[in-house]
Write a protein that holds these residues in place. Structure first.
Motif, mmCIF file in Angstrom:
data_model
loop_
_atom_site.group_PDB
_atom_site.id
_atom_site.type_symbol
_atom_site.label_atom_id
_atom_site.label_comp_id
_atom_site.label_asym_id
_atom_site.label_seq_id
_atom_site.Cartn_x
_atom_site.Cartn_y
_atom_site.Cartn_z
ATOM 1 N N ALA A 5 0.914 -1.314 0.097
ATOM 2 C CA ALA A 5 0.045 -0.020 -0.089
ATOM 3 C C ALA A 5 1.006 1.250 0.050
ATOM 4 C CB ALA A 5 -0.827 0.096 1.249
ATOM 5 N N LEU A 6 1.860 1.066 0.576
ATOM 6 C CA LEU A 6 2.827 2.166 0.799
ATOM 7 C C LEU A 6 3.595 2.790 -0.453
ATOM 8 C CD1 LEU A 6 4.056 4.783 2.632
ATOM 9 C CD2 LEU A 6 5.985 2.738 3.216
ATOM 10 N N GLY A 50 2.342 1.511 -3.332
ATOM 11 C CA GLY A 50 1.418 1.850 -4.213
ATOM 12 C C GLY A 50 1.033 3.442 -4.241
ATOM 13 N N LYS A 51 1.009 3.920 -3.293
ATOM 14 C CA LYS A 51 0.623 5.335 -2.686
ATOM 15 C C LYS A 51 1.643 6.113 -3.344
ATOM 16 C CE LYS A 51 -0.538 8.775 0.610
ATOM 17 N NZ LYS A 51 -0.696 8.885 2.229
ATOM 18 N N GLY A 52 2.985 5.735 -3.090
ATOM 19 C CA GLY A 52 4.233 6.706 -3.682
ATOM 20 C C GLY A 52 4.201 6.312 -5.208
ATOM 21 N N LEU A 102 1.633 5.843 -7.260
ATOM 22 C CA LEU A 102 0.517 6.708 -8.009
ATOM 23 C C LEU A 102 1.012 8.319 -7.864
ATOM 24 C CD1 LEU A 102 -2.788 4.930 -6.692
ATOM 25 C CD2 LEU A 102 -1.519 4.967 -8.893
ATOM 26 N N GLY A 103 1.559 8.515 -6.800
ATOM 27 C CA GLY A 103 1.982 10.008 -6.620
ATOM 28 C C GLY A 103 3.096 10.306 -7.598
ATOM 29 N N THR A 133 3.893 13.455 -1.680
ATOM 30 C CA THR A 133 3.974 11.995 -1.843
ATOM 31 C C THR A 133 4.507 11.448 -3.588
ATOM 32 O OG1 THR A 133 1.839 11.845 -0.417
ATOM 33 C CG2 THR A 133 2.325 10.006 -1.850
ATOM 34 N N GLU A 134 5.516 10.941 -3.313
ATOM 35 C CA GLU A 134 6.088 10.095 -4.545
ATOM 36 C C GLU A 134 6.710 8.951 -4.131
ATOM 37 O OE1 GLU A 134 9.488 10.585 -5.290
ATOM 38 O OE2 GLU A 134 9.674 11.187 -3.294
ATOM 39 N N THR A 149 9.239 6.885 -0.261
ATOM 40 C CA THR A 149 8.806 5.822 0.932
ATOM 41 C C THR A 149 10.161 5.288 1.505
ATOM 42 O OG1 THR A 149 9.144 4.312 -1.248
ATOM 43 C CG2 THR A 149 6.780 5.079 -0.928
#
Length: 214
Positions: free
Chosen positions: A9-10, A12-14, A16-17, A165-166, A170
């Motif tokens: 999840a971490l 993935g968030k980065g 997508l950012g 966030t990128e 992370t």
């Protein structure tokens, strides 16, 4: 592998950012790059000067310094926006200078007779540029524009230092959680590789379809 599976999840968030930064900044860069390239070849002297100053300043300014100027400088003048939007503006403006020069080099490959013929038919500068010159110039600048946007995707890593966030950012969280720094960066590198190869694939398709036959 557990670095990825336990923190998907971490990552993935980065990821997508970084994708969002790349897409939005690319749109800004392409629009501004086209506009500045038009200015640089315009018959109006003030437009040419503005385009030249834009390119000269941005190409010779370190991207990190530009981030500081945009993310920390503009709020002092009352312009308060989300940091991600500031990052998009910094990346887009910086890259637009390189897009501009790529387009201008393509414009210079178009024979002058093409523009003269268009003007003899009564076309304005905008019509000549948009319907005659740029369509021909675009065919020769697909590879350099693709390379420039790939560089933009990698340059987006700087945004992580400014609370955006990128993907690269992370590693801070994962390092604090005690995960192997080597494997953390391996999966970050894989993420960037996916993004850059995707951009390369798109431009390879464009080049095969519209590029100059050799």
């Amino acid at each position: 592998m557990n670095v990825l599976t336990e923190n998907f999840a971490l990552y993935g968030k980065g990821f997508l950012g970084t994708v969002e930064l790349t897409v939005y900044a690319s749109l800004v860069a392409l629009v501004l790059g086209f506009l500045m390239a038009s200015f640089r070849v315009a018959p109006v002297g003030s437009f040419r000067v503005f385009g030249t100053v834009w390119v000269t300043v941005l190409r010779n300014t370190p991207l990190t310094l530009l981030f500081f100027a945009v993310l920390l400088g503009l709020p002092r003048f009352g312009l308060v926006l989300p940091f991600q939007l500031f990052a998009v503006l910094a990346l887009g403006c910086y890259t637009s200078a390189f897009i501009c020069e790529a387009l201008r080099s393509g414009i210079n490959t178009v024979p002058k007779g093409q523009g003269e013929a268009a003007r003899s038919l009564g076309m304005s500068f905008g019509q000549t540029l948009g319907t005659v010159v740029l369509p021909q110039a675009f065919r020769s600048v697909i590879p350099p524009i693709g390379s420039t946007l790939i560089a933009l995707a990698k340059n987006s890593a700087i945004a992580g230092a400014f609370s955006v966030t990128e993907l690269l950012g992370t590693y801070k969280t994962l390092n604090e959680l005690g995960y192997s720094i080597i494997w953390t960066f391996v999966w970050i590198a894989v993420g960037y590789l996916i993004i850059t190869l995707s951009i390369s694939a798109v431009f390879n398709v464009l080049e095969k379809r519209y590029g100059v036959a050799r």
